[in-house]
Design an enzyme around this catalytic site. Structure first.
Site, PDB file in Angstrom:
ATOM      1  N   CYS A  70      -6.057  -3.097   8.167  1.00 57.78           N
ATOM      2  CA  CYS A  70      -6.990  -1.977   8.288  1.00 57.78           C
ATOM      3  C   CYS A  70      -8.286  -2.182   7.530  1.00 57.78           C
ATOM      4  CB  CYS A  70      -6.304  -0.679   7.845  1.00 57.78           C
ATOM      5  SG  CYS A  70      -6.014  -0.576   6.053  1.00 57.78           S
ATOM      6  N   CYS A  82       0.812  -1.219   0.000  1.00 54.40           N
ATOM      7  CA  CYS A  82       0.000   0.000   0.000  1.00 54.40           C
ATOM      8  C   CYS A  82       0.843   1.266   0.000  1.00 54.40           C
ATOM      9  CB  CYS A  82      -0.926   0.000   1.220  1.00 54.40           C
ATOM     10  SG  CYS A  82      -1.840   1.537   1.487  1.00 54.40           S
TER      11      CYS A  82
END
Length: 355
Positions: free
Chosen positions: A194, A96
């Site tokens: 997350c 990410c």
């Protein structure tokens, strides 16, 4: 670098948690013009948005919201699911950071005329005449997150501010937030992944995203069938518990073969090896998979997972372009899909995905 960018302005990734909040407080204290940027990776996380916006309001800084759900889906989530389905164990944060988080931060900084970007990571940056701009390990070995940032190019690192770099533990960040009467000072840490809810495990998440998980054989290293496994996504190299099979002695997952859909079980000593091969490498000096000449055959410190201690090793490029790392001492459970990260002293110089 565009000289028109204002070095007093900074776009900070603001999650609503205490780390990014404290980072914003410290930057503002130094006279920086801070803007908080919230990334919505799930397209509609109103709770997360409200928390970040409330933190920005308390700090007294402008707030930006960006819905990055589609980009996150196309890069991070698709990679996460496909890697697990292929018997590998990915680290979504590593993926990410360059493809979503820091990409959007730099785009927004350019749009706002800000030179700097910032996050609440526990790491440092430095310029070295030989290495250029690099990420450095944090002051605290326990909190250090430099491993997660190894795929950032030098032009991003040059602009990056990491206000928590010298903190020895998270309680210091919490104390600064308390002193500033921040409502999130004692907020619990976020979950490990997350984008997966607390009440859902990653295997169910992958199935929900359309991946078919097939049962297969447990085998030993000679290929003898020992029993049945419930699908590759349920296992990782080094795993001992939750196998659903007993032998009267501890056994460990030592290998997985997605083509044959088999999981190999063995003894603890079978997990150890001095040699690790990685592909998909990235070196900040070259901004590519090409290893800098000064690192070819060099002695480095290398980590084979986030929580591992760096260990002395030598690295070299194989004829097929992959990187061979030879450790001085055997390492336990080098896991395909995880990253191996290389350090010179405390500077991150590159890394790759373990094969």
């Amino acid at each position: 670098m565009n000289e028109s960018l204002d070095r007093k302005k900074v776009i900070l990734g603001l999650s609503g948690g205490v780390d990014s909040t404290t980072a914003a407080l410290l930057l503002k204290e130094k006279g920086m013009e801070v803007t908080g940027l919230y990334f919505d990776v799930s397209s509609g996380n109103e709770e997360g948005r409200r928390a970040a916006e409330a933190a920005a309001d308390q700090i007294g800084i402008p707030f930006l919201y960006r819905n990055v759900h589609q980009l996150f889906q196309d890069t991070v989530i698709d990679n996460f699911c496909s890697e697990y389905a292929a018997g590998r164990t990915p680290n979504p944060c590593v993926f990410c950071n360059p493809t979503v988080k820091f990409k959007i931060l730099t785009q927004e900084a350019d749009r706002a005329g800000a030179f700097h970007i910032a996050t609440g990571h526990y790491a440092r940056t430095a310029y070295n005449a030989q290495l250029g701009w690099t990420v450095r390990r944090a002051a605290s070995e326990k909190k250090d997150q430099s491993y997660m940032l190894y795929r950032l190019p030098a032009e991003v690192i040059e602009r990056l501010l990491l206000p928590l770099a010298l903190m020895e533990h998270k309680e210091q960040a919490r104390e600064i937030a308390r002193q500033n009467h921040m409502n999130n000072a004692d907020l619990k840490d976020s979950q490990e992944i997350c984008f997966i809810a607390d009440d859902e495990n990653y295997a169910d998440y992958i199935k929900r995203h359309g991946y078919s998980i097939e049962e297969g054989d447990f085998i030993d290293k000679e290929g003898n069938v020992l029993g049945r496994h419930k699908g590759l996504i349920h296992y990782t190299i080094g795993q001992r518990k939750g196998l659903g099979i007993t032998f009267g002695k501890p056994v460990f997952v030592t290998a997985m073969d997605p083509a044959a859909n088999t999981v190999t079980l063995g003894d603890h000593e079978d997990l150890f090896s001095r040699e690790v091969i990685c592909s998909g490498s990235f070196f900040s000096m070259t901004g590519s998979s090409c290893m800098p000449e000064i690192l070819e055959g060099a002695r480095v410190m290398a980590k084979i997972r986030y929580a591992a201690r760096p260990a002395p090793a030598q690295i070299m490029t194989k004829p097929d372009g992959r990187i061979l790392t030879v450790f001085d001492e055997k390492q336990r459970a080098a896991t395909p899909g995880q990253s191996i990260v290389f350090y010179l002293d405390d500077c991150v110089v590159g890394g790759g995905f373990i094969e």
